[in-house]
Scaffold this motif. Structure first.
Motif, PDB file in Angstrom:
ATOM      1  N   SER A  87       0.846  -1.194   0.000  1.00  0.00           N
ATOM      2  CA  SER A  87       0.000   0.000   0.000  1.00  0.00           C
ATOM      3  C   SER A  87       0.882   1.244   0.000  1.00  0.00           C
ATOM      4  O   SER A  87       2.108   1.169   0.165  1.00  0.00           O
ATOM      5  CB  SER A  87      -0.890   0.003   1.243  1.00  0.00           C
ATOM      6  N   TRP A  88       0.237   2.413  -0.163  1.00  0.00           N
ATOM      7  CA  TRP A  88       0.991   3.663  -0.117  1.00  0.00           C
ATOM      8  C   TRP A  88       1.727   3.825   1.212  1.00  0.00           C
ATOM      9  O   TRP A  88       2.811   4.412   1.275  1.00  0.00           O
ATOM     10  CB  TRP A  88       0.063   4.862  -0.320  1.00  0.00           C
ATOM     11  N   ALA A  89       1.148   3.283   2.302  1.00  0.00           N
ATOM     12  CA  ALA A  89       1.762   3.416   3.619  1.00  0.00           C
ATOM     13  C   ALA A  89       3.097   2.689   3.706  1.00  0.00           C
ATOM     14  O   ALA A  89       3.915   2.978   4.593  1.00  0.00           O
ATOM     15  CB  ALA A  89       0.818   2.888   4.691  1.00  0.00           C
ATOM     16  N   GLN A  90       3.336   1.753   2.800  1.00  0.00           N
ATOM     17  CA  GLN A  90       4.582   0.991   2.804  1.00  0.00           C
ATOM     18  C   GLN A  90       5.603   1.526   1.794  1.00  0.00           C
ATOM     19  O   GLN A  90       6.631   0.908   1.563  1.00  0.00           O
ATOM     20  CB  GLN A  90       4.285  -0.482   2.517  1.00  0.00           C
ATOM     21  N   TYR A 100      -0.333   1.057  -8.889  1.00  0.00           N
ATOM     22  CA  TYR A 100      -1.251   1.248 -10.007  1.00  0.00           C
ATOM     23  C   TYR A 100      -1.777   2.673 -10.115  1.00  0.00           C
ATOM     24  O   TYR A 100      -2.112   3.160 -11.209  1.00  0.00           O
ATOM     25  CB  TYR A 100      -2.428   0.269  -9.916  1.00  0.00           C
ATOM     26  N   GLY A 101      -1.809   3.383  -8.977  1.00  0.00           N
ATOM     27  CA  GLY A 101      -2.269   4.765  -9.004  1.00  0.00           C
ATOM     28  C   GLY A 101      -1.394   5.640  -9.872  1.00  0.00           C
ATOM     29  O   GLY A 101      -1.881   6.559 -10.545  1.00  0.00           O
ATOM     30  N   ASP A 102      -0.089   5.345  -9.895  1.00  0.00           N
ATOM     31  CA  ASP A 102       0.823   6.125 -10.728  1.00  0.00           C
ATOM     32  C   ASP A 102       0.630   5.831 -12.209  1.00  0.00           C
ATOM     33  O   ASP A 102       0.863   6.693 -13.057  1.00  0.00           O
ATOM     34  CB  ASP A 102       2.276   5.853 -10.330  1.00  0.00           C
ATOM     35  N   ILE A 103       0.236   4.612 -12.538  1.00  0.00           N
ATOM     36  CA  ILE A 103      -0.042   4.289 -13.939  1.00  0.00           C
ATOM     37  C   ILE A 103      -1.210   5.127 -14.440  1.00  0.00           C
ATOM     38  O   ILE A 103      -1.218   5.614 -15.569  1.00  0.00           O
ATOM     39  CB  ILE A 103      -0.348   2.786 -14.106  1.00  0.00           C
ATOM     40  N   HIS A 113      -2.293  -3.898  -7.520  1.00  0.00           N
ATOM     41  CA  HIS A 113      -3.216  -3.795  -8.655  1.00  0.00           C
ATOM     42  C   HIS A 113      -2.511  -3.552  -9.977  1.00  0.00           C
ATOM     43  O   HIS A 113      -2.999  -2.817 -10.834  1.00  0.00           O
ATOM     44  CB  HIS A 113      -4.259  -2.700  -8.405  1.00  0.00           C
ATOM     45  N   THR A 114      -1.332  -4.173 -10.136  1.00  0.00           N
ATOM     46  CA  THR A 114      -0.660  -4.114 -11.426  1.00  0.00           C
ATOM     47  C   THR A 114      -0.523  -5.523 -11.989  1.00  0.00           C
ATOM     48  O   THR A 114      -0.531  -6.510 -11.248  1.00  0.00           O
ATOM     49  CB  THR A 114       0.741  -3.485 -11.331  1.00  0.00           C
ATOM     50  N   ALA A 168      -2.590  -1.567 -15.225  1.00  0.00           N
ATOM     51  CA  ALA A 168      -3.409  -1.369 -14.019  1.00  0.00           C
ATOM     52  C   ALA A 168      -4.643  -2.248 -14.136  1.00  0.00           C
ATOM     53  O   ALA A 168      -5.388  -2.157 -15.115  1.00  0.00           O
ATOM     54  CB  ALA A 168      -3.816   0.094 -13.892  1.00  0.00           C
ATOM     55  N   ASP A 169      -4.856  -3.123 -13.141  1.00  0.00           N
ATOM     56  CA  ASP A 169      -5.994  -4.035 -13.234  1.00  0.00           C
ATOM     57  C   ASP A 169      -7.228  -3.529 -12.493  1.00  0.00           C
ATOM     58  O   ASP A 169      -8.230  -4.238 -12.388  1.00  0.00           O
ATOM     59  CB  ASP A 169      -5.613  -5.433 -12.739  1.00  0.00           C
TER      60      ASP A 169
END
Length: 230
Positions: free
Chosen positions: A106-109, A122-125, A194-195, A166-167
């Motif tokens: 996750s983003w927290a990691q 996947y958010g960056d994609i 999610h990639t 990104a799935d």
């Protein structure tokens, strides 16, 4: 007058006179009572002529961009879809690509300061990467030092030529959005949450061609079908 009413001082004056709650509105009186900074008539003519020319240039550039986009779609339809000539063969993606496990960090990691490994979220994609990704010139997060990296998701670092898709997405049109890595940088890079991580099999896909396949109308239609049948 159109340009004058768009200046920051005029907009601020007009806004201060507008009313409403969820939707603002202003009447004729509010417009009439607003103030603008008015140059001399010759200056007005020069400014109007210049800005009109700029608007015309911008409109022309937008038309050129739109035309190029239409041309690009036509070319992709031809070379990656039904328009391909008889020398082309129809294959399943699995025949020309190998797929590897991805992690679920996750983003927290993740962080943008430092680390020994980098990670594609996947958010960056969706928001940052274009159809080609050069990690040397992109903002790619690091994996936090306290993350344990022992499972299958870390056996195959991302390398140049790999495709990352990104799935998941809030917009169905963005599911399956792909970016091709043209340079993975000098720090080990992994595919994350999610990639889908795909690598072309040797001798099957030319550099920078893979991402075009995943953007082709033929592939996109199959993605939409799979989504609605899933």
């Amino acid at each position: 007058m159109n340009y004058l009413l768009k200046t920051s001082s005029a907009r601020k004056d007009i806004t201060s006179r507008s009313g409403g709650s969820t939707r603002y509105n202003i009447g004729q009186e509010g417009i009439a009572a607003s103030s603008v900074h008015l140059p001399t008539l010759p200056e007005q003519q020069k400014i109007a002529a210049f800005l009109t020319a700029v608007d015309g240039r911008q409109a022309g550039l937008r038309r050129q961009v739109a035309a190029l986009e239409r041309y690009k779609r036509g070319v992709m339809q031809g070379v990656c879809g039904e328009g391909a000539d008889g020398r082309w063969v129809k294959v399943k993606v699995s025949e020309v690509y190998s797929f590897f496990s991805t992690n679920s960090l996750s983003w927290a990691q993740l962080n943008y300061d430092s680390g020994k490994y980098r990670n594609i979220h996947y958010g960056d994609i969706h928001t940052q990467f274009s159809q080609y990704l050069d990690v040397r010139h992109a903002s790619v997060p690091y994996i936090n030092m306290d993350v344990t990296m022992k499972d299958a998701a870390y056996k195959h670092p991302v390398q140049a030529g790999d495709i990352l898709l990104a799935d998941a997405s809030e917009d169905v049109n963005d599911i399956g959005k792909a970016t091709e890595v043209v340079d993975a940088g000098n720090i080990p890079l992994y595919a994350g949450l999610h990639t889908i991580h795909a690598r072309p099999k040797q001798g099957t896909i030319a550099p920078e061609f893979g991402t075009l396949l995943f953007q082709s109308p033929t592939f996109r239609r199959q993605v939409y079908t799979a989504i609605h049948e899933g």
